[in-house]
Design a protein around this motif. Structure first.
Motif, PDB file in Angstrom:
ATOM      1  N   SER A  54       0.820  -1.222   0.000  1.00 41.76           N
ATOM      2  CA  SER A  54       0.000   0.000   0.000  1.00 41.76           C
ATOM      3  C   SER A  54       0.853   1.270   0.000  1.00 41.76           C
ATOM      4  CB  SER A  54      -0.885   0.018   1.242  1.00 41.76           C
ATOM      5  OG  SER A  54      -0.092   0.215   2.402  1.00 41.76           O
ATOM      6  N   SER A  55       0.233   2.362  -0.409  1.00 36.38           N
ATOM      7  CA  SER A  55       0.926   3.661  -0.394  1.00 36.38           C
ATOM      8  C   SER A  55       1.314   4.052   1.024  1.00 36.38           C
ATOM      9  CB  SER A  55       0.029   4.746  -0.983  1.00 36.38           C
ATOM     10  OG  SER A  55      -0.348   4.420  -2.289  1.00 36.38           O
ATOM     11  N   ALA A  59       4.929   5.593   2.066  1.00 38.98           N
ATOM     12  CA  ALA A  59       4.808   7.052   2.189  1.00 38.98           C
ATOM     13  C   ALA A  59       6.163   7.734   2.384  1.00 38.98           C
ATOM     14  CB  ALA A  59       3.852   7.413   3.327  1.00 38.98           C
ATOM     15  N   THR A  60       7.131   6.992   2.957  1.00 43.74           N
ATOM     16  CA  THR A  60       8.546   7.398   2.906  1.00 43.74           C
ATOM     17  C   THR A  60       9.346   6.119   2.725  1.00 43.74           C
ATOM     18  OG1 THR A  60       8.494   7.396   5.333  1.00 43.74           O
ATOM     19  CG2 THR A  60       8.805   9.541   4.280  1.00 43.74           C
ATOM     20  N   PHE A 116       9.587  10.738  -0.520  1.00 44.05           N
ATOM     21  CA  PHE A 116       8.281  10.994   0.102  1.00 44.05           C
ATOM     22  C   PHE A 116       7.215  10.824  -0.976  1.00 44.05           C
ATOM     23  CE2 PHE A 116       8.471  13.197   4.278  1.00 44.05           C
ATOM     24  CZ  PHE A 116       9.841  13.227   4.453  1.00 44.05           C
ATOM     25  N   GLY A 117       6.217   9.966  -0.739  1.00 41.36           N
ATOM     26  CA  GLY A 117       5.075   9.902  -1.649  1.00 41.36           C
ATOM     27  C   GLY A 117       5.241   8.845  -2.706  1.00 41.36           C
ATOM     28  N   ILE A 118       4.082   8.389  -3.226  1.00 45.10           N
ATOM     29  CA  ILE A 118       4.113   7.344  -4.241  1.00 45.10           C
ATOM     30  C   ILE A 118       2.962   7.460  -5.235  1.00 45.10           C
ATOM     31  CG2 ILE A 118       2.950   5.676  -2.677  1.00 45.10           C
ATOM     32  CD1 ILE A 118       5.645   4.364  -4.849  1.00 45.10           C
ATOM     33  N   LYS A 119       1.753   7.770  -4.778  1.00 49.60           N
ATOM     34  CA  LYS A 119       0.587   7.634  -5.658  1.00 49.60           C
ATOM     35  C   LYS A 119       0.538   8.676  -6.776  1.00 49.60           C
ATOM     36  CE  LYS A 119      -4.357   6.969  -5.743  1.00 49.60           C
ATOM     37  NZ  LYS A 119      -5.655   7.144  -5.087  1.00 49.60           N
ATOM     38  N   SER A 142       0.912  12.561 -13.084  1.00 48.92           N
ATOM     39  CA  SER A 142      -0.063  13.118 -14.029  1.00 48.92           C
ATOM     40  C   SER A 142       0.606  13.530 -15.336  1.00 48.92           C
ATOM     41  CB  SER A 142      -0.793  14.310 -13.406  1.00 48.92           C
ATOM     42  OG  SER A 142       0.137  15.320 -13.056  1.00 48.92           O
ATOM     43  N   ILE A 143       1.867  13.934 -15.291  1.00 48.19           N
ATOM     44  CA  ILE A 143       2.583  14.313 -16.515  1.00 48.19           C
ATOM     45  C   ILE A 143       3.661  13.284 -16.851  1.00 48.19           C
ATOM     46  CG2 ILE A 143       2.174  16.814 -16.363  1.00 48.19           C
ATOM     47  CD1 ILE A 143       5.056  17.004 -15.068  1.00 48.19           C
ATOM     48  N   ASN A 144       3.801  12.278 -15.965  1.00 51.83           N
ATOM     49  CA  ASN A 144       4.849  11.275 -16.106  1.00 51.83           C
ATOM     50  C   ASN A 144       6.208  11.928 -16.343  1.00 51.83           C
ATOM     51  OD1 ASN A 144       5.880   8.680 -16.174  1.00 51.83           O
ATOM     52  ND2 ASN A 144       5.608   8.478 -18.391  1.00 51.83           N
ATOM     53  N   ASN A 145       6.471  12.969 -15.569  1.00 51.11           N
ATOM     54  CA  ASN A 145       7.702  13.725 -15.790  1.00 51.11           C
ATOM     55  C   ASN A 145       8.072  14.495 -14.528  1.00 51.11           C
ATOM     56  OD1 ASN A 145       9.894  14.951 -17.088  1.00 51.11           O
ATOM     57  ND2 ASN A 145       8.684  15.543 -18.888  1.00 51.11           N
TER      58      ASN A 145
END
Ligand code: HEC
Ligand code: HEC
Ligand code: HEC
Ligand code: HEC
Ligand code: HEC
Ligand code: HEC
Ligand code: HEC
Length: 402
Positions: A54-55, A59-60, A116-119, A142-145
């Motif tokens: 899971s995210s 999360a870190t 930090f972060g994954i989703k 969202s921009i894959n970049n």
């Protein structure tokens, strides 16, 4: 004398071997009340197998290969500030860097140490003097970049934003800090002399089992000794908590960050009241819009569903061990468990075939919205991009049909 020396040798050997056996035993940096997630597998494999993916668990994480999103060395891996200045994502052996080039020459390099972060997005930090600092460029799905880290400039690189312990209190299961008085000879305590440093060894990455369930060493030991007991011992059951306590266990991290802190978030255990940790500065009925980023609780709390049902909580729609479902039909089923009849106007009914309508409650009543707290800029054209999340304020929105 010889005897004494050999006694010393054998004592030393005993000492060494006792050290060895100690270091093999896992010692949780949170102290002896904690068992660590690994120890739960043997009895709770279902929850473990789900949660580990899971995210929350991610999360870190240490920024080793495989934990870091985005391209390095090929594809989109350069952020251009101006014609003389660029930042390049580079891989060197097992390490990853953001490397700054000025007029074609490398001037500095910063290592990815923690992600930090994954989703939706991932930002990274590097260690400097026992503190972590955010890298100026982050990865956005969202921009894959790559784009500017939230709040960072797109016209010049900036490496001095400290990522303080507060971030870890929502994104990890532990991080201990110490106040270090840098200049003890100085009688006059100035803010500058005192530095809050993070102890690297004490970080427990991600949101693990005991972050949500509280310390479980005693629970684990009891059940190992008493394999025939099938009733949970020495652990708080969510089933015994009232609605507010259940909500608080999630709102701890999903209710924004503008309250006045009374206690560290790390001290929270299931069953505690969030009001002992924060003094809210804004009322829940505040007409101000709570942000879609990080404030699912307050948005949900403004919905009629939440207020009138008197039972909706986060677990109504989410499995706490799993990610949000990608299957919107599954949420519609939950909506319809409370809404057997709906008064949709002819206009609404005509806008969508009935079967689509009943599968897509969420598209119209929990639409995706841009965050006001977070946006980011792209390389080159500096275009500003929105950060989009689904609102948890369930309601009637205009122009939401697809
Ligand atoms: C030796 C076996 C064993 C180990 C190891 C173990 N548990 Fe349990 N746990 C049980 C049993 C037995 C129950 C009661 C039956 C059930 O709910 O599955 C239980 C129940 C629970 C419950 C549900 C409580 C309730 O009534 O709602 C939670 C939460 C829980 N354990 C968390 C953990 C965590 C977290 C760990 C690891 C740190 C852990 N357990 C390790 C045996 C174990
Ligand atoms: C210690 C802080 C913390 C607690 C407590 C917490 N969350 Fe989270 N949650 C996070 C963070 C941080 C993320 C973002 C993870 C990421 O994508 O990196 C997250 C992400 C999520 C997601 C999205 C995951 C996905 O990939 O779809 C859901 C759903 C969620 N949390 C629900 C809950 C629920 C329900 C509870 C209470 C049972 C809860 N959270 C408790 C911090 C927390
Ligand atoms: C984001 C918070 C969160 C995390 C992380 C988490 N749990 Fe839970 N867990 C909950 C909540 C909330 C419930 C109650 C669910 C309910 O009542 O439907 C629960 C229920 C349980 C139960 C009772 C049976 C069930 O599935 O409802 C067990 C056992 C359990 N958790 C074990 C674990 C273990 C083991 C881990 C780590 C691998 C873990 N949990 C991680 C929040 C969490
Ligand atoms: C009050 C708790 C809280 C604090 C403090 C906090 N975050 Fe978060 N953060 C969250 C939650 C919850 C999410 C995921 C859900 C969302 O975006 O609404 C999230 C999402 C993120 C994401 C995107 C992850 C994803 O893909 O959803 C990043 C990156 C991030 N946070 C970094 C940070 C950094 C860096 C700090 C410190 C400057 C910080 N956060 C402070 C709770 C917090
Ligand atoms: C736990 C039960 C429950 C669940 C689950 C639930 N609702 Fe509700 N909802 C209610 C109640 C109760 C009301 C208030 C009805 C009233 O006041 O007449 C309501 C009101 C609404 C309204 C009217 C809102 C307004 O501002 O006038 C909409 C739209 C709605 N729900 C949609 C949904 C959707 C879509 C879902 C699923 C994502 C959902 N509900 C899930 C109980 C629930
Ligand atoms: C009525 C159902 C419902 C309830 C109740 C609910 N959620 Fe959600 N949640 C959703 C839906 C639907 C999504 C979007 C999934 C998607 O678009 O992929 C979502 C997504 C999320 C996400 C990921 C954000 C994103 O846009 O990717 C987080 C974090 C989250 N929920 C946390 C919570 C928390 C915390 C609570 C309790 C305060 C809660 N949710 C209550 C339905 C619900
Ligand atoms: C195409 C968009 C759309 C979809 C899909 C949709 N709704 Fe609605 N809903 C609306 C609109 C618009 C209204 C306001 C009344 C109207 O104009 O029809 C509304 C009104 C409502 C109301 C308030 C009226 C009442 O009955 O009290 C509820 C509850 C509701 N919807 C629930 C749902 C549920 C549950 C689903 C999924 C099974 C759903 N809606 C799917 C657009 C939609």
């Amino acid at each position: 004398m010889k005897k004494f020396a050999s006694l010393l040798v054998s004592l030393f050997a005993v000492f060494i071997s006792s050290c060895n056996s100690k270091s093999e035993e896992y010692i949780d940096p949170r102290g002896t009340d904690y068992a660590g997630s690994e120890s739960c597998i043997q009895c709770h494999k279902t929850q473990y197998d789900m949660a580990i993916k899971s995210s929350h668990f991610k999360a870190t994480a240490p920024a080793v290969l495989g934990n870091v999103s985005g391209n390095f060395d090929s594809g989109d891996h350069t952020f251009i500030y101006d014609k003389n200045t660029k930042l390049v994502m580079e891989k060197d052996g097992d390490s990853l860097y953001q490397v700054l080039y000025q007029n074609g020459k490398e001037t500095s390099r910063y290592k990815f140490d923690i992600v930090f972060g994954i989703k939706h997005a991932q930002t990274s930090v590097y260690w400097k003097n026992n503190n972590t600092y955010e890298l100026p460029v982050s990865f956005y799905h969202s921009i894959n970049n790559w784009g500017t880290s939230p709040g960072f400039p797109a016209d010049k690189p900036y490496f001095d934003r400290m990522v303080v312990k507060d971030c870890y209190t929502c994104h990890s299961s532990n991080a201990s800090s110490r106040i270090v008085n840098q200049n003890s000879a100085e009688k006059n305590f100035m803010a500058m002399d005192v530095e809050d440093i993070i102890d690297k060894k004490t970080i427990v990455y991600g949101i693990d089992c005991e972050r949500c369930h509280g310390p479980a060493k005693q629970h684990t030991e009891f059940h190992l000794k008493n394999p025939n007991v099938k009733i949970a011992n020495s652990i708080t059951s969510f089933k015994t908590l009232n609605r507010q306590q259940k909500l608080d266990a999630c709102a701890l991290c999903h209710a924004g960050n503008d309250g006045m802190k009374l206690k560290s978030r790390f001290d929270f255990k299931p069953g505690n009241n969030l009001s002992d940790f924060y003094r809210e500065t804004r009322s829940i009925n505040d007409t101000a819009q709570f942000d879609v980023h990080g404030n699912q609780f307050r948005l949900m709390a403004q919905s009629k569903c939440f207020i009138s049902s008197e039972k909706m909580d986060c677990i109504t729609c989410h499995n706490p061990h799993d990610n949000a479902s990608k299957n919107m039909t599954s949420y519609s089923k939950i909506c319809m468990s409370c809404h057997q009849t709906m008064k949709h106007s002819d206009k609404t009914l005509k806008s969508m075939p009935r079967n689509l309508l009943t599968d897509n409650c969420v598209e119209c009543h929990m639409p995706k919205k841009a965050s006001n707290a977070i946006n980011f800029q792209l390389s080159n054209n500096k275009k500003l991009s929105n950060y989009i999340l689904r609102t948890h304020k369930i309601g009637i929105y205009a122009n939401t049909k697809k």
